[in-house]
Scaffold this motif. Structure first.
Motif, PDB file in Angstrom:
ATOM      1  N   ILE A  51      54.867 -95.459  22.926  1.00  0.00           N
ATOM      2  CA  ILE A  51      55.109 -96.427  23.989  1.00  0.00           C
ATOM      3  C   ILE A  51      54.398 -97.736  23.671  1.00  0.00           C
ATOM      4  CG2 ILE A  51      55.506 -94.757  25.828  1.00  0.00           C
ATOM      5  CD1 ILE A  51      52.586 -95.051  26.605  1.00  0.00           C
ATOM      6  N   LYS A  52      54.921 -98.817  24.237  1.00  0.00           N
ATOM      7  CA  LYS A  52      54.301-100.129  24.091  1.00  0.00           C
ATOM      8  C   LYS A  52      53.542-100.418  25.382  1.00  0.00           C
ATOM      9  CE  LYS A  52      57.967-101.878  21.067  1.00  0.00           C
ATOM     10  NZ  LYS A  52      59.031-102.909  20.891  1.00  0.00           N
ATOM     11  N   ARG A  53      52.229-100.383  25.262  1.00  0.00           N
ATOM     12  CA  ARG A  53      51.403-100.515  26.453  1.00  0.00           C
ATOM     13  C   ARG A  53      50.071-101.138  26.073  1.00  0.00           C
ATOM     14  NH1 ARG A  53      48.270 -96.096  29.302  1.00  0.00           N
ATOM     15  NH2 ARG A  53      48.030 -96.770  31.472  1.00  0.00           N
ATOM     16  N   ASP A  54      49.624-102.103  26.872  1.00  0.00           N
ATOM     17  CA  ASP A  54      48.337-102.733  26.616  1.00  0.00           C
ATOM     18  C   ASP A  54      47.218-101.708  26.768  1.00  0.00           C
ATOM     19  OD1 ASP A  54      49.576-105.166  26.234  1.00  0.00           O
ATOM     20  OD2 ASP A  54      49.317-105.800  28.327  1.00  0.00           O
ATOM     21  N   LYS A  55      46.145-101.921  26.039  1.00  0.00           N
ATOM     22  CA  LYS A  55      44.996-101.023  26.118  1.00  0.00           C
ATOM     23  C   LYS A  55      44.458-100.967  27.538  1.00  0.00           C
ATOM     24  CE  LYS A  55      40.529-100.106  23.910  1.00  0.00           C
ATOM     25  NZ  LYS A  55      40.911 -98.769  23.443  1.00  0.00           N
ATOM     26  N   SER A  56      44.191 -99.782  28.020  1.00  0.00           N
ATOM     27  CA  SER A  56      43.737 -99.597  29.391  1.00  0.00           C
ATOM     28  C   SER A  56      42.311-100.110  29.566  1.00  0.00           C
ATOM     29  CB  SER A  56      43.792 -98.110  29.765  1.00  0.00           C
ATOM     30  OG  SER A  56      43.162 -97.892  31.014  1.00  0.00           O
ATOM     31  N   GLU A  57      42.091-100.821  30.661  1.00  0.00           N
ATOM     32  CA  GLU A  57      40.746-101.278  30.997  1.00  0.00           C
ATOM     33  C   GLU A  57      39.870-100.104  31.450  1.00  0.00           C
ATOM     34  OE1 GLU A  57      41.144-104.253  33.965  1.00  0.00           O
ATOM     35  OE2 GLU A  57      42.107-105.723  32.632  1.00  0.00           O
ATOM     36  N   LYS A  58      40.478 -98.993  31.763  1.00  0.00           N
ATOM     37  CA  LYS A  58      39.723 -97.841  32.248  1.00  0.00           C
ATOM     38  C   LYS A  58      39.321 -96.896  31.109  1.00  0.00           C
ATOM     39  CE  LYS A  58      42.246 -98.195  36.576  1.00  0.00           C
ATOM     40  NZ  LYS A  58      41.245 -99.055  37.194  1.00  0.00           N
ATOM     41  N   ARG A  59      39.770 -97.210  29.886  1.00  0.00           N
ATOM     42  CA  ARG A  59      39.381 -96.434  28.707  1.00  0.00           C
ATOM     43  C   ARG A  59      39.000 -97.441  27.630  1.00  0.00           C
ATOM     44  NH1 ARG A  59      38.161 -91.210  28.324  1.00  0.00           N
ATOM     45  NH2 ARG A  59      40.190 -90.390  28.981  1.00  0.00           N
ATOM     46  N   LEU A  60      37.718 -97.795  27.585  1.00  0.00           N
ATOM     47  CA  LEU A  60      37.267 -98.865  26.699  1.00  0.00           C
ATOM     48  C   LEU A  60      37.353 -98.471  25.226  1.00  0.00           C
ATOM     49  CD1 LEU A  60      34.184-100.163  28.731  1.00  0.00           C
ATOM     50  CD2 LEU A  60      36.548-101.004  28.732  1.00  0.00           C
ATOM     51  N   PHE A 144      46.429 -96.298  40.820  1.00  0.00           N
ATOM     52  CA  PHE A 144      46.334 -95.527  42.058  1.00  0.00           C
ATOM     53  C   PHE A 144      45.149 -94.562  42.026  1.00  0.00           C
ATOM     54  CE2 PHE A 144      47.771 -91.671  44.448  1.00  0.00           C
ATOM     55  CZ  PHE A 144      47.709 -92.217  45.724  1.00  0.00           C
ATOM     56  N   LEU A 145      44.941 -93.904  40.884  1.00  0.00           N
ATOM     57  CA  LEU A 145      43.884 -92.902  40.786  1.00  0.00           C
ATOM     58  C   LEU A 145      42.578 -93.453  40.215  1.00  0.00           C
ATOM     59  CD1 LEU A 145      45.935 -89.831  39.493  1.00  0.00           C
ATOM     60  CD2 LEU A 145      45.182 -90.295  41.833  1.00  0.00           C
ATOM     61  N   ASP A 146      42.622 -94.667  39.679  1.00  0.00           N
ATOM     62  CA  ASP A 146      41.447 -95.315  39.090  1.00  0.00           C
ATOM     63  C   ASP A 146      40.855 -94.497  37.945  1.00  0.00           C
ATOM     64  OD1 ASP A 146      39.680 -97.472  38.862  1.00  0.00           O
ATOM     65  OD2 ASP A 146      38.167 -96.510  40.133  1.00  0.00           O
ATOM     66  N   ILE A 147      41.735 -93.886  37.136  1.00  0.00           N
ATOM     67  CA  ILE A 147      41.314 -93.170  35.938  1.00  0.00           C
ATOM     68  C   ILE A 147      42.237 -93.570  34.793  1.00  0.00           C
ATOM     69  CG2 ILE A 147      40.420 -91.161  37.197  1.00  0.00           C
ATOM     70  CD1 ILE A 147      43.023 -89.675  36.327  1.00  0.00           C
ATOM     71  N   PRO A 148      41.793 -93.437  33.538  1.00  0.00           N
ATOM     72  CA  PRO A 148      42.695 -93.716  32.419  1.00  0.00           C
ATOM     73  C   PRO A 148      43.753 -92.625  32.293  1.00  0.00           C
ATOM     74  CG  PRO A 148      40.615 -92.839  31.617  1.00  0.00           C
ATOM     75  CD  PRO A 148      40.439 -93.057  33.086  1.00  0.00           C
ATOM     76  N   GLU A 303      36.863 -86.691  42.197  1.00  0.00           N
ATOM     77  CA  GLU A 303      36.977 -85.375  41.566  1.00  0.00           C
ATOM     78  C   GLU A 303      37.549 -85.492  40.154  1.00  0.00           C
ATOM     79  OE1 GLU A 303      39.025 -80.974  42.373  1.00  0.00           O
ATOM     80  OE2 GLU A 303      38.791 -82.417  44.023  1.00  0.00           O
ATOM     81  N   LEU A 304      38.553 -86.336  39.980  1.00  0.00           N
ATOM     82  CA  LEU A 304      39.155 -86.494  38.656  1.00  0.00           C
ATOM     83  C   LEU A 304      38.209 -87.222  37.707  1.00  0.00           C
ATOM     84  CD1 LEU A 304      42.839 -87.408  39.599  1.00  0.00           C
ATOM     85  CD2 LEU A 304      41.953 -85.208  38.805  1.00  0.00           C
ATOM     86  N   LYS A 305      37.499 -88.230  38.203  1.00  0.00           N
ATOM     87  CA  LYS A 305      36.542 -88.949  37.356  1.00  0.00           C
ATOM     88  C   LYS A 305      35.445 -88.004  36.868  1.00  0.00           C
ATOM     89  CE  LYS A 305      37.103 -93.533  39.405  1.00  0.00           C
ATOM     90  NZ  LYS A 305      36.476 -94.599  40.255  1.00  0.00           N
ATOM     91  N   ALA A 306      34.945 -87.148  37.764  1.00  0.00           N
ATOM     92  CA  ALA A 306      33.917 -86.190  37.365  1.00  0.00           C
ATOM     93  C   ALA A 306      34.444 -85.230  36.302  1.00  0.00           C
ATOM     94  CB  ALA A 306      33.421 -85.415  38.592  1.00  0.00           C
ATOM     95  N   HIS A 307      35.701 -84.821  36.451  1.00  0.00           N
ATOM     96  CA  HIS A 307      36.284 -83.881  35.492  1.00  0.00           C
ATOM     97  C   HIS A 307      36.499 -84.542  34.124  1.00  0.00           C
ATOM     98  CE1 HIS A 307      39.446 -80.814  34.235  1.00  0.00           C
ATOM     99  NE2 HIS A 307      38.369 -80.118  34.504  1.00  0.00           N
ATOM    100  N   LEU A 308      36.780 -85.838  34.134  1.00  0.00           N
ATOM    101  CA  LEU A 308      36.958 -86.577  32.888  1.00  0.00           C
ATOM    102  C   LEU A 308      35.638 -87.099  32.319  1.00  0.00           C
ATOM    103  CD1 LEU A 308      40.189 -88.614  33.747  1.00  0.00           C
ATOM    104  CD2 LEU A 308      40.003 -86.763  32.069  1.00  0.00           C
ATOM    105  N   LYS A 309      34.537 -86.827  32.999  1.00  0.00           N
ATOM    106  CA  LYS A 309      33.205 -87.266  32.565  1.00  0.00           C
ATOM    107  C   LYS A 309      33.130 -88.775  32.448  1.00  0.00           C
ATOM    108  CE  LYS A 309      31.693 -83.040  32.232  1.00  0.00           C
ATOM    109  NZ  LYS A 309      30.766 -82.514  33.241  1.00  0.00           N
ATOM    110  N   LEU A 310      33.724 -89.472  33.407  1.00  0.00           N
ATOM    111  CA  LEU A 310      33.687 -90.930  33.403  1.00  0.00           C
ATOM    112  C   LEU A 310      32.439 -91.395  34.149  1.00  0.00           C
ATOM    113  CD1 LEU A 310      37.418 -91.671  34.274  1.00  0.00           C
ATOM    114  CD2 LEU A 310      36.338 -91.750  32.020  1.00  0.00           C
ATOM    115  N   LYS A 311      31.830 -92.447  33.651  1.00  0.00           N
ATOM    116  CA  LYS A 311      30.622 -92.967  34.275  1.00  0.00           C
ATOM    117  C   LYS A 311      30.996 -93.715  35.560  1.00  0.00           C
ATOM    118  CE  LYS A 311      28.133 -93.441  29.892  1.00  0.00           C
ATOM    119  NZ  LYS A 311      27.434 -94.372  28.969  1.00  0.00           N
TER     120      LYS A 311
END
Length: 311
Positions: A51-60, A144-148, A303-311
């Motif tokens: 896919i053609k997609r800009d790099k996500s700001e939520k996954r540095l 919507f979910l604020d996760i990558p 809950e999803l951020k904790a599961h993904l180990k996001l700071k």
């Protein structure tokens, strides 16, 4: 009209099943994969669609699967017609955490009202696919979910029956006597082909547990496919399985990434937790929407951020 609603419910129900089966086949097939390398690589070549997609700001930083980092997948159940992109009737987000050996599965109701990223206004979340395909769907769900959202799987909703039939049917232990679609499902051990598996998993209204009962039957079908695939005396049937997947699934996962997932994440596929996001229905300009309160959205995001180990 009733027939169209009936068909829509069937397709939305089976996204959960086909999507999780696809993920678990990657997670769980193990050594068998290497014995059917040719068939698998051919299927993956067919399935792979970058896919053609800009790099996500939520996954540095890019996800590194060989380091066993948690990742996410957006599953889109799509009913495409010739000359029409269609809409994603069902959207499910999977987060996979190898350290916790768990997978979380969140169903996003298609009528959820949220900002459509790239359009600049609020609409039903499933309209993102009609407006901008996979890329806009990923961007909108990510917002919507604020996760990558790291990967996607686009699934032709007619495909599940092919996969159940490809493994020669599945065996389930039925705990509730019921009828669905003119078929009787007595209590006890049942062997189901693709068509009957569809009916078995779809039933909800006769079950005192409602949707929880339906989810239990879905997990039975999923586990039945995995068990049947792992116990083949002949590996030739994997040709049929991979052919069914290759024909009906598109993903941005590469073959190497699938190998890394199989090697490093297989235990996570054995523990799947289903999540729900709740809201209330309302009409705006005579159009029905599901409105999700900010507190509920925050709960799911945390809950999803904790599961993904996001700071």
């Amino acid at each position: 009209m009733r027939a169209e609603k009936h068909t829509g419910k069937k397709k939305r129900t089976w996204l959960r099943v086909i999507g999780v089966i696809f993920l678990l086949l990657i997670l769980g097939v193990g050594a068998y994969v290497y014995n059917v390398y040719s068939s698998l690589t051919k299927a993956v070549d067919t399935m792979h669609q970058p896919i053609k997609r800009d790099k996500s700001e939520k996954r540095l930083e890019d996800i590194t699967l060989d380091k066993k980092e948690p990742f996410s997948v957006l599953m889109l159940g799509v009913d495409e017609r010739e000359g029409d992109r269609g809409r994603s009737d069902t959207m499910i987000v999977l987060t996979v955490n190898p350290e916790e050996k768990s997978t979380k599965m969140l169903s996003i109701p298609r009528d959820t009202r949220t900002e459509i990223i790239g359009k600049g206004y609020d609409d039903k979340i499933n309209h993102a696919y009609a407006f901008g395909g996979v890329e806009m769907s990923m961007d909108t769900v990510e917002n919507f979910l604020d996760i990558p959202i790291d990967y996607y799987m686009q699934i032709n909703m007619e495909s599940f029956q092919d996969i159940v039939d490809a493994v020669g049917g599945v065996t389930v232990n039925n705990t509730l006597d019921f009828k669905e679609g003119g078929v009787h499902f007595p209590k006890g051990e049942l062997v189901l082909d693709g068509e009957k598996a569809l009916l078995y998993s779809r039933m909800r209204y006769q079950d005192p547990r409602g949707d929880f009962g339906r989810q239990t039957r879905q997990r039975q079908i999923i586990q039945g496919v995995i068990n049947k695939g792992a116990s083949f005396s002949s590996l030739t049937k994997f040709d049929d399985i991979f052919a069914a997947l290759g024909k009906n699934v598109k993903t941005n996962m590469t073959f190497d990434e699938m190998v890394d997932i199989q090697k490093n994440y297989k235990e996570a596929g054995k523990n799947i937790e289903q999540m729900e996001i709740k809201g209330s229905g309302t009409k705006i300009d005579k159009i029905y929407y599901l409105m999700v309160p900010e507190s509920e959205k925050q709960r799911v995001q945390d809950e999803l951020k904790a599961h993904l180990k996001l700071k």
